[in-house]
Design a protein around this motif. Structure first.
Motif, PDB file in Angstrom:
ATOM      1  N   ALA A  21       0.299   7.189 -12.718  1.00 27.41           N
ATOM      2  CA  ALA A  21       0.667   5.776 -12.872  1.00 27.41           C
ATOM      3  C   ALA A  21       2.348   5.097 -12.810  1.00 27.41           C
ATOM      4  N   ARG A  24       3.083   4.939  -9.230  1.00 29.27           N
ATOM      5  CA  ARG A  24       2.168   3.954  -8.394  1.00 29.27           C
ATOM      6  C   ARG A  24       2.687   2.237  -8.387  1.00 29.27           C
ATOM      7  N   LYS A  27       5.253   1.530  -6.097  1.00 27.98           N
ATOM      8  CA  LYS A  27       4.905   1.374  -5.179  1.00 27.98           C
ATOM      9  C   LYS A  27       4.225   0.630  -5.060  1.00 27.98           C
ATOM     10  N   ASN A  28       3.583  -0.231  -6.032  1.00 29.04           N
ATOM     11  CA  ASN A  28       2.791  -1.311  -5.517  1.00 29.04           C
ATOM     12  C   ASN A  28       3.634  -2.857  -5.690  1.00 29.04           C
ATOM     13  N   THR A  51      -3.404  10.909  -9.863  1.00 33.00           N
ATOM     14  CA  THR A  51      -2.999   9.903 -10.747  1.00 33.00           C
ATOM     15  C   THR A  51      -1.556   8.864 -10.308  1.00 33.00           C
ATOM     16  N   SER A  52      -1.411   9.410  -9.488  1.00 33.04           N
ATOM     17  CA  SER A  52      -0.229   8.545  -8.426  1.00 33.04           C
ATOM     18  C   SER A  52      -0.942   7.512  -7.531  1.00 33.04           C
ATOM     19  N   VAL A  53      -2.605   8.071  -7.053  1.00 36.20           N
ATOM     20  CA  VAL A  53      -2.861   8.018  -5.580  1.00 36.20           C
ATOM     21  C   VAL A  53      -2.240   6.242  -4.403  1.00 36.20           C
ATOM     22  N   GLY A  54      -1.645   8.216  -4.114  1.00 37.63           N
ATOM     23  CA  GLY A  54      -1.292   7.508  -2.614  1.00 37.63           C
ATOM     24  C   GLY A  54       0.488   7.046  -2.351  1.00 37.63           C
ATOM     25  N   ALA A  55       1.307   7.560  -3.696  1.00 39.46           N
ATOM     26  CA  ALA A  55       2.247   7.341  -4.403  1.00 39.46           C
ATOM     27  C   ALA A  55       3.327   8.435  -4.401  1.00 39.46           C
ATOM     28  N   LYS A  56       2.791   8.896  -3.478  1.00 36.75           N
ATOM     29  CA  LYS A  56       2.904  10.632  -3.456  1.00 36.75           C
ATOM     30  C   LYS A  56       4.580  11.408  -2.846  1.00 36.75           C
ATOM     31  N   SER A 144       3.062   3.128 -18.845  1.00 38.27           N
ATOM     32  CA  SER A 144       2.952   2.453 -17.180  1.00 38.27           C
ATOM     33  C   SER A 144       2.074   0.967 -16.990  1.00 38.27           C
TER      34      SER A 144
END
Length: 237
Positions: A21, A24, A27-28, A51-56, A144
């Protein structure tokens, strides 16, 4: 001023979900540097990535350290977040004071573990402590959540404001690495002189020494001068 100058440091994070989180959240708000100190879960793992949802990319670029001091070698200014007010001789700043920090320098924001936060020893490495305003009867924030609050504010400050500083461009502020080297020399010389006596008081004495030097805003030249002074103290007459 650059987003690349900002690092977010998680000290002994315990939950994979929180690490993901946090990535993520970075990156947000357009940040890239995630540092982890002695994480409890294996890093990386599938739960962190999920859980990073696209923040690999944040996870992939994250760096892991075994000790807090090692993570600070490229940090000029360290802000430690804490739900507790510390009765220490250190600068306490509020959310509204974050606009006074020089973001042209390399700034690190330090977050403690979910269970215990940051100890006084860890806080002693910081230039400032930051307390996020919350319910006085229930101050504990999720890791987070704390990070995303700080990330949003710093994003806004860097994006929307320009800062002017009057300090001479010829003066270079000492990095944490410069201070660590100087402090190591000081400590080694003190140990040779049996300064840390009784031994059980050594941890608090080291904590106080770090706190003194890290908050002094020393220049590179000043750390070299102090290193010469400490080295000279060991020379025989």
């Amino acid at each position: 001023m650059s987003f690349k100058n900002i690092s977010f440091i998680l000290h002994k994070p315990q939950l994979s979900e929180n690490i993901g989180a946090c990535a993520r959240a970075l990156k947000n708000f357009n940040f890239q540097k995630l540092l982890l100190v002695d994480p409890k879960p294996i890093f990386p793992n599938d739960k962190i990535i999920a859980t990073s949802v696209g923040a690999k990319d944040i996870i992939k670029g994250a760096k892991v350290f075994d000790h807090l001091e090692n993570s600070l070698k490229k940090i000029d200014i360290l802000v430690a977040t804490s739900a507790r007010f510390r009765n220490k001789n250190i600068k306490h700043i509020s959310i509204s004071d974050l606009n006074k920090i020089d973001y042209s320098k390399k700034v690190g924001f330090l977050f403690g573990s979910e269970a215990s936060g940051l100890s006084n020893e860890e806080v002693s490495y910081a230039d400032y402590t930051l307390q996020i305003p919350s319910n006085k009867n229930f101050r504990s924030l999720n890791l987070s959540h704390s990070l995303i609050i700080v990330a949003q504010i710093i994003n806004s400050l860097i994006s929307n404001k320009k800062y002017k500083f009057e300090k001479s461009k010829k003066i270079k502020t000492a990095s944490k690495k410069d201070i660590q080297s100087m402090l190591s020399l000081c400590i080694n010389n003190l140990e040779q002189r049996n300064f840390f006596n009784p031994p059980e008081k050594k941890p608090i004495m080291l904590e106080n020494l770090r706190s003194i030097f890290y908050k002094m805003n020393l220049s590179e030249k000043e750390t070299r001068i102090l290193s010469s002074v400490f080295a000279g103290l060991t020379k025989k007459r």
